[in-house]
Design an enzyme around this catalytic site. Structure first.
Site, mmCIF file in Angstrom:
data_model
loop_
_atom_site.group_PDB
_atom_site.id
_atom_site.type_symbol
_atom_site.label_atom_id
_atom_site.label_comp_id
_atom_site.label_asym_id
_atom_site.label_seq_id
_atom_site.Cartn_x
_atom_site.Cartn_y
_atom_site.Cartn_z
ATOM 1 N N GLY A 15 7.738 -58.596 -12.513
ATOM 2 C CA GLY A 15 8.947 -59.395 -12.370
ATOM 3 C C GLY A 15 10.214 -58.653 -12.009
ATOM 4 N N LYS A 33 16.589 -51.213 -2.705
ATOM 5 C CA LYS A 33 15.292 -50.671 -3.125
ATOM 6 C C LYS A 33 15.134 -49.378 -2.336
ATOM 7 C CE LYS A 33 10.640 -51.296 -4.247
ATOM 8 N NZ LYS A 33 10.045 -51.889 -5.399
#
Length: 106
Positions: A15, A33
């Protein structure tokens, strides 16, 4: 200096990406990211942009996009890529907070 929040977890599929999308939306934050391992299907960045409703200017490009879906160090080795630590310096987002999504696992 803006807040930098790192989202991490104990594995893949727990998650982190969904949480990062909600957090970035709630805080009006940018998202980053640093290393995306595995490019088949939607990437984590694409999922965050969609789920979080983030505009393109709030998404920072990954420093490394690796083909093999594995831990970053293993994926880089298999893909023949050398990860340079200097390229992983946290980007400056001005006054806007930054949500940084790490790889699965501590």
């Amino acid at each position: 200096m803006s807040a930098k929040i790192i989202v991490t977890g104990t594995g893949t599929g727990i998650g982190k990406t969904v949480f990062s999308a909600g957090l970035a939306n709630l805080l009006g934050a940018d998202y980053w990211k640093p290393i995306q391992a595995g490019l088949e299907g939607e990437t984590d960045t694409e999922v965050v942009a969609c789920l979080g409703g983030l505009s393109a200017d709030r998404i920072l490009p990954e420093r490394y996009r690796l083909q093999t879906p594995a831990s970053p160090h293993h994926s880089a080795e298999l893909d023949g890529v050398r990860i340079e630590a200097d390229l992983l310096d946290v980007p400056d987002t001005g006054e806007r907070p930054l949500v940084i999504e790490g790889a699965g696992g501590l």
